[in-house]
Motif scaffolding. Structure first.
Motif, PDB file in Angstrom:
ATOM      1  N   TYR A  55     -17.296  11.620 -22.080  1.00  0.00           N
ATOM      2  CA  TYR A  55     -18.581  11.370 -22.725  1.00  0.00           C
ATOM      3  C   TYR A  55     -19.530  10.692 -21.754  1.00  0.00           C
ATOM      4  CZ  TYR A  55     -17.248   6.447 -23.333  1.00  0.00           C
ATOM      5  OH  TYR A  55     -16.870   5.160 -23.118  1.00  0.00           O
ATOM      6  N   THR A  56     -20.816  10.790 -22.045  1.00  0.00           N
ATOM      7  CA  THR A  56     -21.831  10.109 -21.247  1.00  0.00           C
ATOM      8  C   THR A  56     -22.591   9.130 -22.131  1.00  0.00           C
ATOM      9  OG1 THR A  56     -23.524  11.776 -21.719  1.00  0.00           O
ATOM     10  CG2 THR A  56     -22.172  12.116 -19.747  1.00  0.00           C
ATOM     11  N   ASN A  57     -23.164   8.139 -21.508  1.00  0.00           N
ATOM     12  CA  ASN A  57     -24.084   7.213 -22.163  1.00  0.00           C
ATOM     13  C   ASN A  57     -25.480   7.630 -21.743  1.00  0.00           C
ATOM     14  OD1 ASN A  57     -22.036   5.594 -23.284  1.00  0.00           O
ATOM     15  ND2 ASN A  57     -21.758   4.564 -21.333  1.00  0.00           N
ATOM     16  N   ARG A 120     -12.603  15.176 -34.921  1.00  0.00           N
ATOM     17  CA  ARG A 120     -11.944  15.680 -36.136  1.00  0.00           C
ATOM     18  C   ARG A 120     -12.004  14.670 -37.285  1.00  0.00           C
ATOM     19  NH1 ARG A 120      -9.163  20.201 -34.662  1.00  0.00           N
ATOM     20  NH2 ARG A 120      -8.245  20.107 -32.609  1.00  0.00           N
ATOM     21  N   ASN A 121     -11.862  13.392 -36.952  1.00  0.00           N
ATOM     22  CA  ASN A 121     -11.799  12.343 -37.971  1.00  0.00           C
ATOM     23  C   ASN A 121     -13.167  11.795 -38.371  1.00  0.00           C
ATOM     24  OD1 ASN A 121      -9.002  12.561 -37.942  1.00  0.00           O
ATOM     25  ND2 ASN A 121      -8.798  11.055 -36.324  1.00  0.00           N
ATOM     26  N   ASN A 122     -14.235  12.450 -37.958  1.00  0.00           N
ATOM     27  CA  ASN A 122     -15.603  12.094 -38.349  1.00  0.00           C
ATOM     28  C   ASN A 122     -16.071  10.719 -37.890  1.00  0.00           C
ATOM     29  OD1 ASN A 122     -16.132  14.512 -39.760  1.00  0.00           O
ATOM     30  ND2 ASN A 122     -14.946  13.744 -41.486  1.00  0.00           N
ATOM     31  N   ASN A 123     -15.486  10.172 -36.862  1.00  0.00           N
ATOM     32  CA  ASN A 123     -15.925   8.850 -36.444  1.00  0.00           C
ATOM     33  C   ASN A 123     -16.156   8.758 -34.937  1.00  0.00           C
ATOM     34  OD1 ASN A 123     -13.277   8.963 -35.628  1.00  0.00           O
ATOM     35  ND2 ASN A 123     -12.684   6.984 -36.484  1.00  0.00           N
ATOM     36  N   ILE A 124     -16.636   9.813 -34.328  1.00  0.00           N
ATOM     37  CA  ILE A 124     -16.761   9.849 -32.868  1.00  0.00           C
ATOM     38  C   ILE A 124     -17.733   8.800 -32.339  1.00  0.00           C
ATOM     39  CG2 ILE A 124     -18.439  11.757 -32.861  1.00  0.00           C
ATOM     40  CD1 ILE A 124     -15.661  11.082 -30.252  1.00  0.00           C
ATOM     41  N   ALA A 125     -18.894   8.613 -32.981  1.00  0.00           N
ATOM     42  CA  ALA A 125     -19.881   7.644 -32.490  1.00  0.00           C
ATOM     43  C   ALA A 125     -19.317   6.217 -32.544  1.00  0.00           C
ATOM     44  CB  ALA A 125     -21.168   7.755 -33.287  1.00  0.00           C
ATOM     45  N   ALA A 126     -18.706   5.863 -33.662  1.00  0.00           N
ATOM     46  CA  ALA A 126     -18.118   4.521 -33.803  1.00  0.00           C
ATOM     47  C   ALA A 126     -16.982   4.331 -32.800  1.00  0.00           C
ATOM     48  CB  ALA A 126     -17.617   4.318 -35.224  1.00  0.00           C
ATOM     49  N   TYR A 127     -16.211   5.378 -32.583  1.00  0.00           N
ATOM     50  CA  TYR A 127     -15.095   5.293 -31.646  1.00  0.00           C
ATOM     51  C   TYR A 127     -15.595   5.054 -30.220  1.00  0.00           C
ATOM     52  CZ  TYR A 127     -10.983   6.593 -28.949  1.00  0.00           C
ATOM     53  OH  TYR A 127      -9.939   6.589 -28.059  1.00  0.00           O
ATOM     54  N   ILE A 128     -16.631   5.774 -29.812  1.00  0.00           N
ATOM     55  CA  ILE A 128     -17.174   5.598 -28.459  1.00  0.00           C
ATOM     56  C   ILE A 128     -17.775   4.197 -28.311  1.00  0.00           C
ATOM     57  CG2 ILE A 128     -18.948   6.364 -26.829  1.00  0.00           C
ATOM     58  CD1 ILE A 128     -18.374   9.240 -27.779  1.00  0.00           C
ATOM     59  N   GLU A 129     -18.446   3.719 -29.341  1.00  0.00           N
ATOM     60  CA  GLU A 129     -18.988   2.351 -29.300  1.00  0.00           C
ATOM     61  C   GLU A 129     -17.858   1.341 -29.092  1.00  0.00           C
ATOM     62  OE1 GLU A 129     -22.098   1.153 -29.167  1.00  0.00           O
ATOM     63  OE2 GLU A 129     -22.748   3.242 -29.041  1.00  0.00           O
ATOM     64  N   LYS A 130     -16.736   1.558 -29.751  1.00  0.00           N
ATOM     65  CA  LYS A 130     -15.577   0.690 -29.608  1.00  0.00           C
ATOM     66  C   LYS A 130     -15.025   0.761 -28.173  1.00  0.00           C
ATOM     67  CE  LYS A 130     -11.257   0.694 -31.900  1.00  0.00           C
ATOM     68  NZ  LYS A 130     -10.501   1.002 -33.105  1.00  0.00           N
ATOM     69  N   LEU A 131     -14.966   1.966 -27.601  1.00  0.00           N
ATOM     70  CA  LEU A 131     -14.534   2.117 -26.215  1.00  0.00           C
ATOM     71  C   LEU A 131     -15.460   1.349 -25.267  1.00  0.00           C
ATOM     72  CD1 LEU A 131     -13.650   5.929 -25.921  1.00  0.00           C
ATOM     73  CD2 LEU A 131     -12.051   4.009 -25.800  1.00  0.00           C
ATOM     74  N   GLU A 132     -16.755   1.487 -25.506  1.00  0.00           N
ATOM     75  CA  GLU A 132     -17.742   0.824 -24.659  1.00  0.00           C
ATOM     76  C   GLU A 132     -17.620  -0.693 -24.743  1.00  0.00           C
ATOM     77  OE1 GLU A 132     -20.170   2.064 -22.330  1.00  0.00           O
ATOM     78  OE2 GLU A 132     -18.641   3.623 -22.542  1.00  0.00           O
ATOM     79  N   LYS A 133     -17.414  -1.221 -25.932  1.00  0.00           N
ATOM     80  CA  LYS A 133     -17.269  -2.665 -26.100  1.00  0.00           C
ATOM     81  C   LYS A 133     -16.028  -3.180 -25.397  1.00  0.00           C
ATOM     82  CE  LYS A 133     -19.921  -3.235 -30.302  1.00  0.00           C
ATOM     83  NZ  LYS A 133     -19.916  -3.458 -31.739  1.00  0.00           N
ATOM     84  N   SER A 134     -14.968  -2.373 -25.407  1.00  0.00           N
ATOM     85  CA  SER A 134     -13.727  -2.804 -24.749  1.00  0.00           C
ATOM     86  C   SER A 134     -13.863  -2.821 -23.219  1.00  0.00           C
ATOM     87  CB  SER A 134     -12.552  -1.919 -25.172  1.00  0.00           C
ATOM     88  OG  SER A 134     -12.664  -0.631 -24.612  1.00  0.00           O
ATOM     89  N   LYS A 135     -14.836  -2.086 -22.678  1.00  0.00           N
ATOM     90  CA  LYS A 135     -15.079  -2.064 -21.232  1.00  0.00           C
ATOM     91  C   LYS A 135     -15.833  -3.300 -20.764  1.00  0.00           C
ATOM     92  CE  LYS A 135     -15.296   2.936 -20.615  1.00  0.00           C
ATOM     93  NZ  LYS A 135     -16.182   4.037 -20.210  1.00  0.00           N
ATOM     94  N   ARG A 136     -16.551  -3.925 -21.679  1.00  0.00           N
ATOM     95  CA  ARG A 136     -17.390  -5.084 -21.290  1.00  0.00           C
ATOM     96  C   ARG A 136     -16.595  -6.327 -21.073  1.00  0.00           C
ATOM     97  NH1 ARG A 136     -21.440  -3.598 -25.976  1.00  0.00           N
ATOM     98  NH2 ARG A 136     -22.132  -1.631 -25.136  1.00  0.00           N
TER      99      ARG A 136
END
Length: 136
Positions: A55-57, A120-136
């Motif tokens: 994914y890209t930001n 598939r689970n309808n939560n891609i945006a929230a999931y990516i936000e969670k990934l991004e927060k874990s990188k900080r």
């Protein structure tokens, strides 16, 4: 079977009869006439080593809010690579997942962030936000 993901002027498709991925990008009339661009690239699956899902930001207008796009990076057996936007949101979700499921049976796909399952689970945006927060 050939299913277009995106739209006819900008998107991609997988042609199971010819075992090819067809990329379409918008080409202006000027480019068509004077630069002889077609805007279509055909990739033979037999020449593909693997596909990476990432994914890209991307800053979104008008206020620069960050949006996320899902991309495929196709790595060729000859060392070449090409990246393109693979997922166009809810309007094409069903076609995308159906085509992805066919494609994963004919080529190796790497999805280290587990993006496809989260689409598939309808939560891609929230999931990516969670990934991004874990990188900080």
């Amino acid at each position: 079977m050939k299913t277009i993901i995106g739209n006819k002027s900008s998107g991609w498709s997988y042609d199971s009869e010819n075992n090819t991925i067809i990329l379409s990008e918008y080409v202006s009339t000027f480019e068509k006439i004077f630069q002889k661009k077609t805007g279509v690239t055909t990739l033979f699956v037999d020449h593909i080593d693997r596909i990476k899902v990432y994914y890209t930001n991307t800053p979104m207008p008008p206020y620069g809010q960050i949006g996320h796009y899902i991309y495929f990076k196709i790595l060729g057996k000859d060392g070449s690579n090409v990246s393109f936007r693979a997922y166009y949101g809810e309007k094409t979700k069903e076609k995308f997942l159906k085509t992805f499921d066919i494609l994963k049976n004919v080529v190796c796909i790497e999805d280290e962030n587990n993006l496809i399952d989260n689409i598939r689970n309808n939560n891609i945006a929230a999931y990516i936000e969670k990934l991004e927060k874990s990188k900080r």
